[in-house]
Scaffold this motif. Structure first.
Motif, PDB file in Angstrom:
ATOM      1  N   LYS A  16      -0.501  -5.403   0.531  1.00  0.00           N
ATOM      2  CA  LYS A  16      -0.406  -6.811   0.150  1.00  0.00           C
ATOM      3  C   LYS A  16      -1.165  -7.700   1.126  1.00  0.00           C
ATOM      4  O   LYS A  16      -1.847  -8.644   0.734  1.00  0.00           O
ATOM      5  CB  LYS A  16       1.054  -7.235   0.093  1.00  0.00           C
ATOM      6  CG  LYS A  16       1.823  -6.644  -1.089  1.00  0.00           C
ATOM      7  CD  LYS A  16       3.263  -7.130  -1.087  1.00  0.00           C
ATOM      8  CE  LYS A  16       4.052  -6.565  -2.281  1.00  0.00           C
ATOM      9  NZ  LYS A  16       5.462  -7.049  -2.291  1.00  0.00           N
ATOM     10  N   SER A  17      -1.070  -7.359   2.406  1.00  0.00           N
ATOM     11  CA  SER A  17      -1.779  -8.157   3.415  1.00  0.00           C
ATOM     12  C   SER A  17      -3.294  -8.054   3.224  1.00  0.00           C
ATOM     13  O   SER A  17      -4.026  -9.045   3.304  1.00  0.00           O
ATOM     14  CB  SER A  17      -1.391  -7.694   4.821  1.00  0.00           C
ATOM     15  OG  SER A  17      -0.016  -7.867   5.034  1.00  0.00           O
ATOM     16  N   THR A  62       3.378  -3.286   2.265  1.00  0.00           N
ATOM     17  CA  THR A  62       3.155  -4.532   3.023  1.00  0.00           C
ATOM     18  C   THR A  62       1.713  -4.602   3.491  1.00  0.00           C
ATOM     19  O   THR A  62       1.075  -5.663   3.442  1.00  0.00           O
ATOM     20  CB  THR A  62       4.112  -4.597   4.213  1.00  0.00           C
ATOM     21  OG1 THR A  62       5.447  -4.505   3.731  1.00  0.00           O
ATOM     22  CG2 THR A  62       3.933  -5.887   4.973  1.00  0.00           C
ATOM     23  N   ARG A  63       1.179  -3.491   3.946  1.00  0.00           N
ATOM     24  CA  ARG A  63      -0.212  -3.485   4.409  1.00  0.00           C
ATOM     25  C   ARG A  63      -1.177  -3.731   3.245  1.00  0.00           C
ATOM     26  O   ARG A  63      -2.165  -4.447   3.381  1.00  0.00           O
ATOM     27  CB  ARG A  63      -0.529  -2.156   5.061  1.00  0.00           C
ATOM     28  CG  ARG A  63       0.159  -1.951   6.424  1.00  0.00           C
ATOM     29  CD  ARG A  63      -0.214  -0.631   7.023  1.00  0.00           C
ATOM     30  NE  ARG A  63       0.397  -0.468   8.330  1.00  0.00           N
ATOM     31  CZ  ARG A  63       0.269   0.629   9.073  1.00  0.00           C
ATOM     32  NH1 ARG A  63      -0.457   1.643   8.612  1.00  0.00           N
ATOM     33  NH2 ARG A  63       0.870   0.704  10.266  1.00  0.00           N
TER      34      ARG A  63
END
Length: 346
Positions: free
Chosen positions: A7-8, A4-5
């Motif tokens: 992708k962010s 998730t990090r």
């Protein structure tokens, strides 16, 4: 969590890149496409080659290389003794012709007096002729009536002929005296022409004397000195170069694809390699009527051999403004980068 990090971070990077690309696109559309730039540009100036107008030996070198001079300052002094003598000789020629004119004027006054005397002699001769004519007529009548002797009549006849001859002589003398005035007129014209020639020679001699002092035609800096004391120089020999202290300009060679909207009067911004942190101001003065290659000594001939298209460049004259045109940080021959703002004249 780690994915998730990542992708962010990726999304943020893509967003930042998109914003930057959009910002650059906006900048290019509204600004950059109207700001053609080139680094094929150099500082120029009207450098003057100072030469000798007359020949002679160099007496004094008044300046050295890189010296600052003002307009009218002495640069080189040639030995002027020969030219001083030429001035004295020409002055003597003028004085001689002036004296000749004065002599002709005095002779004219004398000749007028001679003419007046000849006229008086002619009047006297005419009076004698009238008297002898009357005597001759009267004695002829008396001799026909035997009132006087033939001898007296012959004497009267002789006196009459003598008076006629004397009158003719005095009349001829008066004519000669009057014709002498025409001779004096011709001599006067000749003397005036000689005086004009002598005065022209004197003026030329004075000019040549002035040319022995070679002075600065404008304020500037001395460079490329080729003169040394004691050396002989002939007319036309280059002694030194003088770079003007003001009036610098830029010759910027733009690509042919950058010239569609360029025209005189548009503002220009100049950055010199010698001082990258400063921007100089100027404006477009003119565009060359042909590409730089057409003015080269050996223009390219594309009609023979294998053809390779080369982007042509056109010289554009940029005039510096205000104090930026003064000789100082910018010097002829330095490399600069020129950007023209085509919006300034749209």
């Amino acid at each position: 969590m780690m994915l998730t990090r990542k992708k962010s971070a990726l999304l943020l990077a893509l967003a930042a890149a998109g914003i930057a690309l959009a910002g650059y696109g906006y900048y290019w559309w509204h600004t950059a496409r109207f700001m053609p730039s080139t680094d094929d540009a150099y500082v120029g100036a009207d450098i003057s080659a100072i030469s000798a107008k007359v020949s002679g030996y160099i007496h004094t070198i008044a300046v050295q290389d890189n010296a600052q001079v003002k307009q009218g300052d002495l640069l080189v002094q040639l030995d002027n003794r020969d030219y001083l003598a030429a001035v004295e000789q020409a002055s003597g020629e003028v004085a001689a012709q002036q004296a000749a004119l004065s002599d002709i004027a005095a002779t004219r006054q004398l000749q007028l007096a001679t003419i007046a005397g000849a006229h008086a002699s002619l009047l006297a001769a005419q009076a004698v002729t009238q008297k002898t004519t009357s005597d001759q007529r009267r004695y002829t009548l008396l001799a026909s009536s035997a009132a006087v002797s033939q001898q007296i009549r012959d004497h009267a006849q002789a006196d009459y002929h003598q008076a006629i001859a004397e009158e003719s002589k005095t009349r001829a003398d008066k004519t000669v005296a009057e014709r002498q005035l025409q001779v004096l007129d011709a001599r006067e014209l000749q003397a005036k022409a000689a005086l004009t020639k002598a005065q022209a020679g004197l003026a030329m001699a004075k000019l040549n004397l002035e040319y022995t002092e070679i002075r600065a035609p404008f304020a500037g800096v001395v460079g490329n000195r080729r003169a040394w004391s004691g050396s002989f120089v002939s007319s036309g020999t280059q002694l030194l170069s003088l770079v003007p202290s003001h009036g610098l300009w830029i010759d910027a060679n733009f690509k042919e694809s950058q010239l569609a909207n360029m025209q005189p009067g548009q503002a220009a911004h100049i950055v010199a390699d010698v001082l990258p942190g400063r921007t100089f101001s100027g404006h477009v003065a003119s565009l060359s009527p042909a590409t730089g290659s057409r003015f080269s000594i050996l223009p390219a001939e594309n009609a023979t051999g294998n053809f390779t298209k080369i982007v042509q460049r056109v010289p554009v004259r940029i005039v510096l403004e205000g104090d930026d045109a003064a000789l100082g940080l910018l010097r002829p021959g330095l490399s600069v980068t020129v950007t023209v703002d085509e919006r300034s004249a749209r």
